[in-house]
Design a protein around this motif. Structure first.
Motif, PDB file in Angstrom:
ATOM      1  N   SER A  12       0.870  -1.175   0.000  1.00 57.37           N
ATOM      2  CA  SER A  12       0.000   0.000   0.000  1.00 57.37           C
ATOM      3  C   SER A  12       0.906   1.223   0.000  1.00 57.37           C
ATOM      4  O   SER A  12       2.055   1.168   0.440  1.00 57.37           O
ATOM      5  CB  SER A  12      -0.918  -0.003   1.227  1.00 57.37           C
ATOM      6  OG  SER A  12      -0.161  -0.104   2.425  1.00 57.37           O
ATOM      7  N   ASP A  13       0.408   2.340  -0.511  1.00 52.58           N
ATOM      8  CA  ASP A  13       1.203   3.560  -0.559  1.00 52.58           C
ATOM      9  C   ASP A  13       1.261   4.193   0.831  1.00 52.58           C
ATOM     10  O   ASP A  13       0.435   3.915   1.695  1.00 52.58           O
ATOM     11  CB  ASP A  13       0.635   4.522  -1.589  1.00 52.58           C
ATOM     12  CG  ASP A  13       0.769   3.985  -3.008  1.00 52.58           C
ATOM     13  OD1 ASP A  13       1.613   3.093  -3.230  1.00 52.58           O
ATOM     14  OD2 ASP A  13       0.028   4.453  -3.894  1.00 52.58           O
ATOM     15  N   TYR A  14       2.235   5.069   1.033  1.00 55.34           N
ATOM     16  CA  TYR A  14       2.575   5.495   2.381  1.00 55.34           C
ATOM     17  C   TYR A  14       1.875   6.758   2.856  1.00 55.34           C
ATOM     18  O   TYR A  14       1.616   6.917   4.047  1.00 55.34           O
ATOM     19  CB  TYR A  14       4.094   5.732   2.478  1.00 55.34           C
ATOM     20  CG  TYR A  14       4.962   4.612   1.968  1.00 55.34           C
ATOM     21  CD1 TYR A  14       4.490   3.298   1.903  1.00 55.34           C
ATOM     22  CD2 TYR A  14       6.268   4.866   1.553  1.00 55.34           C
ATOM     23  CE1 TYR A  14       5.299   2.273   1.433  1.00 55.34           C
ATOM     24  CE2 TYR A  14       7.088   3.846   1.086  1.00 55.34           C
ATOM     25  CZ  TYR A  14       6.594   2.555   1.028  1.00 55.34           C
ATOM     26  OH  TYR A  14       7.398   1.547   0.562  1.00 55.34           O
ATOM     27  N   GLY A  15       1.617   7.687   1.950  1.00 57.28           N
ATOM     28  CA  GLY A  15       1.218   9.025   2.360  1.00 57.28           C
ATOM     29  C   GLY A  15      -0.268   9.267   2.392  1.00 57.28           C
ATOM     30  O   GLY A  15      -1.016   8.551   3.064  1.00 57.28           O
ATOM     31  N   THR A  16      -0.719  10.313   1.676  1.00 61.53           N
ATOM     32  CA  THR A  16      -2.135  10.669   1.705  1.00 61.53           C
ATOM     33  C   THR A  16      -2.860  10.177   0.460  1.00 61.53           C
ATOM     34  O   THR A  16      -3.819   9.415   0.552  1.00 61.53           O
ATOM     35  CB  THR A  16      -2.298  12.193   1.878  1.00 61.53           C
ATOM     36  OG1 THR A  16      -1.379  12.873   1.009  1.00 61.53           O
ATOM     37  CG2 THR A  16      -2.022  12.610   3.303  1.00 61.53           C
ATOM     38  N   ILE A  17      -2.415  10.604  -0.722  1.00 67.89           N
ATOM     39  CA  ILE A  17      -2.973  10.071  -1.968  1.00 67.89           C
ATOM     40  C   ILE A  17      -1.835   9.889  -2.971  1.00 67.89           C
ATOM     41  O   ILE A  17      -0.741  10.422  -2.790  1.00 67.89           O
ATOM     42  CB  ILE A  17      -4.062  10.989  -2.586  1.00 67.89           C
ATOM     43  CG1 ILE A  17      -3.481  12.362  -2.938  1.00 67.89           C
ATOM     44  CG2 ILE A  17      -5.272  11.094  -1.679  1.00 67.89           C
ATOM     45  CD1 ILE A  17      -4.441  13.262  -3.718  1.00 67.89           C
ATOM     46  N   THR A  18      -2.117   9.121  -4.014  1.00 66.59           N
ATOM     47  CA  THR A  18      -1.201   8.941  -5.135  1.00 66.59           C
ATOM     48  C   THR A  18      -1.960   9.181  -6.429  1.00 66.59           C
ATOM     49  O   THR A  18      -3.083   8.690  -6.590  1.00 66.59           O
ATOM     50  CB  THR A  18      -0.623   7.511  -5.151  1.00 66.59           C
ATOM     51  OG1 THR A  18       0.039   7.246  -3.908  1.00 66.59           O
ATOM     52  CG2 THR A  18       0.368   7.347  -6.297  1.00 66.59           C
ATOM     53  N   LEU A  19      -1.356   9.940  -7.334  1.00 65.08           N
ATOM     54  CA  LEU A  19      -1.878  10.091  -8.694  1.00 65.08           C
ATOM     55  C   LEU A  19      -1.056   9.176  -9.592  1.00 65.08           C
ATOM     56  O   LEU A  19       0.173   9.277  -9.621  1.00 65.08           O
ATOM     57  CB  LEU A  19      -1.744  11.534  -9.181  1.00 65.08           C
ATOM     58  CG  LEU A  19      -2.301  12.642  -8.287  1.00 65.08           C
ATOM     59  CD1 LEU A  19      -2.077  14.004  -8.952  1.00 65.08           C
ATOM     60  CD2 LEU A  19      -3.779  12.431  -7.991  1.00 65.08           C
ATOM     61  N   LEU A  20      -1.722   8.294 -10.336  1.00 61.42           N
ATOM     62  CA  LEU A  20      -1.016   7.330 -11.165  1.00 61.42           C
ATOM     63  C   LEU A  20      -1.399   7.481 -12.630  1.00 61.42           C
ATOM     64  O   LEU A  20      -2.577   7.522 -12.972  1.00 61.42           O
ATOM     65  CB  LEU A  20      -1.328   5.899 -10.704  1.00 61.42           C
ATOM     66  CG  LEU A  20      -0.628   4.786 -11.492  1.00 61.42           C
ATOM     67  CD1 LEU A  20       0.877   4.822 -11.249  1.00 61.42           C
ATOM     68  CD2 LEU A  20      -1.200   3.421 -11.135  1.00 61.42           C
ATOM     69  N   PHE A  21      -0.380   7.539 -13.487  1.00 61.45           N
ATOM     70  CA  PHE A  21      -0.539   7.615 -14.939  1.00 61.45           C
ATOM     71  C   PHE A  21       0.120   6.359 -15.513  1.00 61.45           C
ATOM     72  O   PHE A  21       1.294   6.099 -15.244  1.00 61.45           O
ATOM     73  CB  PHE A  21       0.142   8.871 -15.493  1.00 61.45           C
ATOM     74  CG  PHE A  21      -0.252  10.143 -14.800  1.00 61.45           C
ATOM     75  CD1 PHE A  21      -1.202  10.994 -15.363  1.00 61.45           C
ATOM     76  CD2 PHE A  21       0.331  10.496 -13.586  1.00 61.45           C
ATOM     77  CE1 PHE A  21      -1.552  12.182 -14.727  1.00 61.45           C
ATOM     78  CE2 PHE A  21      -0.021  11.687 -12.949  1.00 61.45           C
ATOM     79  CZ  PHE A  21      -0.977  12.517 -13.512  1.00 61.45           C
ATOM     80  N   GLN A  22      -0.612   5.591 -16.342  1.00 64.30           N
ATOM     81  CA  GLN A  22      -0.111   4.324 -16.855  1.00 64.30           C
ATOM     82  C   GLN A  22       0.001   4.348 -18.377  1.00 64.30           C
ATOM     83  O   GLN A  22      -0.833   4.946 -19.061  1.00 64.30           O
ATOM     84  CB  GLN A  22      -1.042   3.179 -16.467  1.00 64.30           C
ATOM     85  CG  GLN A  22      -1.292   3.021 -14.976  1.00 64.30           C
ATOM     86  CD  GLN A  22      -2.202   1.851 -14.700  1.00 64.30           C
ATOM     87  OE1 GLN A  22      -1.764   0.718 -14.598  1.00 64.30           O
ATOM     88  NE2 GLN A  22      -3.495   2.124 -14.596  1.00 64.30           N
ATOM     89  N   SER A  23       0.986   3.636 -18.900  1.00 64.28           N
ATOM     90  CA  SER A  23       1.124   3.489 -20.348  1.00 64.28           C
ATOM     91  C   SER A  23       0.440   2.228 -20.848  1.00 64.28           C
ATOM     92  O   SER A  23       0.162   2.098 -22.043  1.00 64.28           O
ATOM     93  CB  SER A  23       2.607   3.436 -20.738  1.00 64.28           C
ATOM     94  OG  SER A  23       3.216   2.246 -20.244  1.00 64.28           O
TER      95      SER A  23
END
Length: 270
Positions: free
Chosen positions: A158-169
């Motif tokens: 799981s990610d550590y902080g508050t939110i993550t923005l993810l861009f995928q190819s």
């Protein structure tokens, strides 16, 4: 996790992925001077080599490389073999910062809270007093038959902080449902995948829930590469995160200390 649109960003995403790929395809000895932990003022900034990170510490090292943009200190040395690398990374970081603040305002409103409630702890994004990081990820071709037992492109975490923005190819990301089953996350052109991270779950007393995710090895005979960009939003290092509903479901934690503890798990204590 959910998807949102970042208007006008598609060209910028392609540019960041292109210059990142140009960097990753260089020989390791060219990338080595920009390694993570090389920069004293921001130890997380820089290149992460293949298998150096284990996001699931119980598995072998992940089959991916990364370049972390987490500092704009004047003393930071940027790769000069890739044209406009610093400029493009810096510009995209700022765009992602603006979007992440908008998303957190919406999240606060969704909980019936003041829309600025999360933003006060993120006032130092882009400085060395905040761990927010734009991460360019590159998954090289894999010979599944030669991979170590249990090895993945990216281990469950799981990610550590508050939110993550993810861009995928391309597709490849899997997320775990509440039932424990992993499902494939679709790759929607022009969309941003927004991921809840662990400190946001603590902050909201589980009203927003962080989710485990991973990237499996490609099928046998598949020699394709994969790229993604992840903007990991962290509270300011000195911010103390406690349950916003006044409960004691999770004890207060200092954001910077929590982040370093998680890094130690992923990279070892060295």
């Amino acid at each position: 996790m959910w998807s949102a649109s970042l208007s006008g960003s598609k060209v910028k995403v392609v540019r960041v992925m292109r210059i990142s790929r140009d960097f990753f395809l260089q020989p390791d000895e060219v990338k080595q001077p920009f390694s993570r932990k090389t920069f004293v003022n921001s130890p997380n900034h820089g290149w992460v080599s293949l298998e150096a990170e284990r996001l699931n510490p119980r598995r072998p090292g992940d089959l991916k490389e990364a370049f972390n943009t987490s500092s704009f200190h004047p003393d930071i040395k940027w790769p000069d073999a890739v044209t406009d690398f610093q400029e493009i990374q810096t510009s995209f970081f700022q765009r992602c910062k603006e979007l992440s603040l908008r998303v957190m305002r919406v999240m606060a409103q969704g909980l019936g809270l003041d829309q600025e409630v999360f933003l006060g702890a993120h006032s130092l994004i882009g400085t060395d007093e905040n761990g927010t990081t734009l991460r360019s990820l590159f998954y090289p071709p894999v010979d599944s038959g030669k991979a170590k037992e249990g090895q993945l492109r990216c281990g469950e975490h799981s990610d550590y902080g508050t939110i993550t923005l993810l861009f995928q190819s391309s597709e490849g990301l899997q997320v775990r449902k509440r039932s424990g089953e992993f499902i494939c996350a679709p790759c929607v052109p022009g969309a941003v995948l927004v991921n809840i991270a662990d400190l946001m779950q603590r902050w909201t007393s589980d009203q927003f829930v962080s989710v485990l995710h991973r990237v499996l090895l490609p099928p046998a005979g598949d020699s394709s590469t994969r790229q993604s960009l992840a903007f990991f939003v962290q509270p300011d290092d000195e911010a103390v995160i406690s349950c916003c509903d006044g409960s004691n479901k999770y004890p207060p934690v200092q954001a910077g200390e929590y982040l370093n503890e998680r890094f130690n798990n992923s990279y070892g204590q060295s």
